[in-house]
Design a protein around this motif. Sequence first.
Motif: not given
Length: 91
Positions: A18-19, A25-28, A41-42, A69-70
Amino acid sequence: MLERTLRKDRTEVTFVLPVDCPPGPVSVVGDFNDWQPGVHTLQPRTDGKRAVTVTLPSENTHSFRYLAAGDYWFNDESAGDRDGPNSRLHT
């Protein structure tokens, strides 16, 4: 969620979330990118989700997780398999 497109000698895997969940930010990250955050990064899609596509060799198994993040690490429950603390993906 994982989307797979089979090609002749490879599999294109699209990692979809989900956005806004989780926010930021989210990376796989996984064995296919030496567990390096920021490499995959998505990005937002027009369908209200975010995604990134990674091309992987066919007939292999890969371990991965998401990093938000975090320093928030989490798995993809749709992968259906685990390798210790990691999600496992079969191509």
